[in-house]
Design an enzyme around this catalytic site. Structure first.
Site, short mmCIF file in Angstrom:
data_model
loop_
_atom_site.label_atom_id
_atom_site.label_comp_id
_atom_site.label_asym_id
_atom_site.label_seq_id
_atom_site.Cartn_x
_atom_site.Cartn_y
_atom_site.Cartn_z
N SER A 129 36.61 60.78 27.78
CA SER A 129 37.41 59.55 27.87
C SER A 129 38.32 59.57 29.08
CB SER A 129 38.24 59.37 26.59
OG SER A 129 39.06 60.49 26.38
N HIS B 262 45.12 13.42 20.05
CA HIS B 262 43.66 13.21 20.15
C HIS B 262 43.23 12.92 21.59
CE1 HIS B 262 43.81 12.65 15.73
NE2 HIS B 262 44.92 11.99 16.01
N SER C 75 34.12 24.37 47.30
CA SER C 75 32.72 24.47 46.93
C SER C 75 31.90 24.80 48.17
CB SER C 75 32.26 23.13 46.35
OG SER C 75 30.87 22.97 46.51
N LYS D 120 35.48 19.14 47.52
CA LYS D 120 35.97 19.76 46.30
C LYS D 120 37.21 20.64 46.49
CE LYS D 120 34.10 20.11 42.79
NZ LYS D 120 33.40 19.93 41.59
N ASN E 234 38.94 23.00 43.58
CA ASN E 234 38.76 23.35 42.17
C ASN E 234 39.89 24.21 41.62
OD1 ASN E 234 36.27 22.02 42.12
ND2 ASN E 234 35.20 23.84 42.88
N GLU F 161 40.93 27.87 35.29
CA GLU F 161 39.67 28.08 34.56
C GLU F 161 39.47 29.56 34.22
OE1 GLU F 161 36.33 26.14 36.64
OE2 GLU F 161 37.80 24.69 37.32
N LYS G 104 41.53 52.68 23.55
CA LYS G 104 42.24 52.55 24.83
C LYS G 104 41.53 51.63 25.82
CE LYS G 104 42.66 56.96 24.46
NZ LYS G 104 42.67 56.94 22.97
N1 ARG Z 1 40.17 61.47 23.67
C1 ARG Z 1 40.54 61.42 22.29
C2 ARG Z 1 40.95 59.99 21.91
O1 ARG Z 1 41.21 59.22 22.79
C3 ARG Z 1 41.69 62.35 22.01
C4 ARG Z 1 41.73 62.88 20.64
C5 ARG Z 1 40.61 63.83 20.43
N2 ARG Z 1 40.66 64.47 19.16
C6 ARG Z 1 39.61 65.11 18.66
N3 ARG Z 1 39.77 65.62 17.52
N4 ARG Z 1 38.49 65.16 19.30
O2 ARG Z 1 40.99 59.60 20.76
#
Ligand code: ARG
Length: 465
Positions: free
Chosen positions: A22, A155, A276, A282, A284, A289, A324
């Site tokens: 991650s 409306h 455009s 145009k 825009n 948007e 995240k």
């Molecule tokens: N990268 C993990 C997360 O974002 C951290 C926690 C990992 N915990 C584990 N027991 N593998 O959730």
């Protein structure tokens, strides 16, 4: 560095390494991760869980690490599993085996939620400040348009005359609520989870209160299973962000309508418009948007996490790592949207005359004509009926109500006198609506005053760095 190699004989498949990692997402929490580790290790030292000399050495190492990452002297290694492995690994590389004591009495499960809470405690005030800046711009625009009459709609049909200030101040109420909602979310974010360990705390005499104090948390979480598996605060933040986007999107929709040749109420600055590739004429409203479009994306982030969480047994499960990416995407999208939207509003040109002439068509003063009869003693339902007939006649004759002669009006009701023309003048229609919350200058000034107080209070509370 892997934090869990001992039990394994075989290395992980490279594909799994990639899938499991991650670091690309959580690298942005390196400061929070190090600050959390600093508080933790201080506590370990102070309570004799590890030797004080070791905790001091780890503290120095962590501070050095933070400095080098802040200065860009070192870069985060994308081959690491996550930000927690990266910081611990590098610390040990810097200060030697002593770094291996850092993780005593802690798990990545309580560490990651601590980092995330710290991150949000820092980030949400940024969004609050951006929203407050938007309120400031809207305050200025409202002040400049207290007398700008425009048609109010229901409306999307012309309904009653209002002012542009009144219309903008409606959005200010929404953004005020958004700020209050974020402040409220902060209350629940402000709980310190460290000490919960993997799921069941630990056997060391850890001092959770000390860690909370070090990190400026008002409270500590009460149940370790919940602490490591609770992502309500992320979902709550995403809900707040979704509501903000919903408000910006409604506003964008109006901007887009007002820019059309049909409405023609405003003109956006060249700086906030695009052209455009084929149609030379145009101009825009792409910014509006895109804000409207990106709303779907933020809703998606909310739904992502609601769905991720719905089937997870207690306590931590790896599914939760998905939190995240959705959260950061929403935070980035909302921040960029508010900032860009703010500039677009600040620079737009308001075509006051066209707004006013828009209000003078479509019988926006018909309610006032009925109210005129009521004030002279007629029951409202009867007055409504008569005015309906007047409007029908006007449509046939292609006239406004105010174009009819008194003689003609008297054919509908003998109550009409010459003072009717003043009663249905657009200015009267607006200014007579003095009720709190209404479009009259008197009422709008009160709304403006309240807005100013709100903006100042938020500015005082979230002082700009
Ligand atoms: N990268 C993990 C997360 O974002 C951290 C926690 C990992 N915990 C584990 N027991 N593998 O959730």
């Amino acid at each position: 560095m892997k934090l869990w190699g001992g039990r394994f004989k075989d290395g992980t498949d490279p594909l799994v390494n990639d899938f499991n990692s991650s670091i690309r997402i959580d690298k942005r929490m390196y400061r929070e991760d190090i600050l959390g580790s600093l508080a933790h290790v201080k506590m370990l030292g102070a309570n004799g869980i590890i030797p004080l000399a070791s905790s001091k050495k780890i503290e120095e190492g962590l501070l050095e690490l933070l400095k080098r990452l802040d200065n860009g002297v070192i870069e985060i290694d994308m081959a690491s599993e996550d930000i927690h492995s990266f910081t611990e690994g590098l610390l040990t590389y810097y200060i030697g085996p002593c770094g291996k004591m850092l993780h005593t009495g802690r798990s990545r499960n309580d560490q990651v939620t601590l980092d995330l809470r710290l991150y949000l405690k820092g980030y949400i005030p940024i969004i609050i400040k951006d929203l407050n800046l938007l309120l400031k711009v809207l305050y200025k625009k409202s002040e400049e348009n207290i007398d700008t009459i425009m048609p109010g709609y229901t409306h999307l049909q012309k309904a009653q005359p209002i002012t542009f200030a009144h219309h903008l101040l409606a959005y200010c109420e929404m953004f005020k609520r958004d700020i209050k909602r974020l402040k409220d979310a902060l209350v629940r974010i402000d709980e310190m989870p460290l000490g919960s360990g993997a799921l069941a705390t630990s056997t060391y005499p850890i001092d959770r209160e000390m860690v909370a104090k070090e990190l400026n948390f008002s409270k500590i979480t009460l149940n370790s299973l919940d602490s490591v598996s609770d992502r309500d605060y992320v979902i709550e933040t995403l809900s707040c962000l979704s509501i903000i986007m919903m408000h910006l999107s409604r506003f964008s929709e109006e901007i887009i309508l007002w820019c059309t040749n049909e409405f023609n109420f405003i003109e956006l600055s060249d700086k906030y418009s695009t052209g455009s590739s084929i149609m030379p004429q145009k101009k825009n409203p792409d910014v509006a948007e895109l804000v409207r479009g990106k709303t779907g994306r933020v809703y998606g982030d909310l739904i992502t996490l609601l769905t991720v969480m719905k089937g997870i047994p207690l306590a931590y499960n790896k599914d939760m790592q998905e939190d995240k990416e959705a959260l950061f995407d929403a935070l980035d999208t909302v921040t960029l949207s508010i900032k860009t939207f703010n500039g677009m509003i600040d620079t737009m040109k308001i075509k006051k005359d066209i707004m006013k002439s828009g209000a003078s068509k479509g019988f926006t003063n018909a309610t006032d004509l009925a109210d005129y009869l009521v004030k002279k003693g007629m029951a409202f339902r009867n007055a409504h009926e008569i005015v309906g007939e007047v409007v029908l006649y006007c449509i046939k004759e292609n006239k406004g109500i105010e174009d009819l002669t008194l003689l003609k009006l008297k054919e509908f009701s003998s109550i009409f006198k010459s003072d009717v023309y003043n009663a249905i003048d657009l200015n009267t229609c607006v200014q007579e609506r003095k009720v709190l919350g209404g479009p009259s200058k008197e009422s709008v000034l009160i709304q403006l005053d309240e807005l100013k107080k709100f903006i100042n209070a938020i500015e005082g509370e979230f002082i700009n760095d």
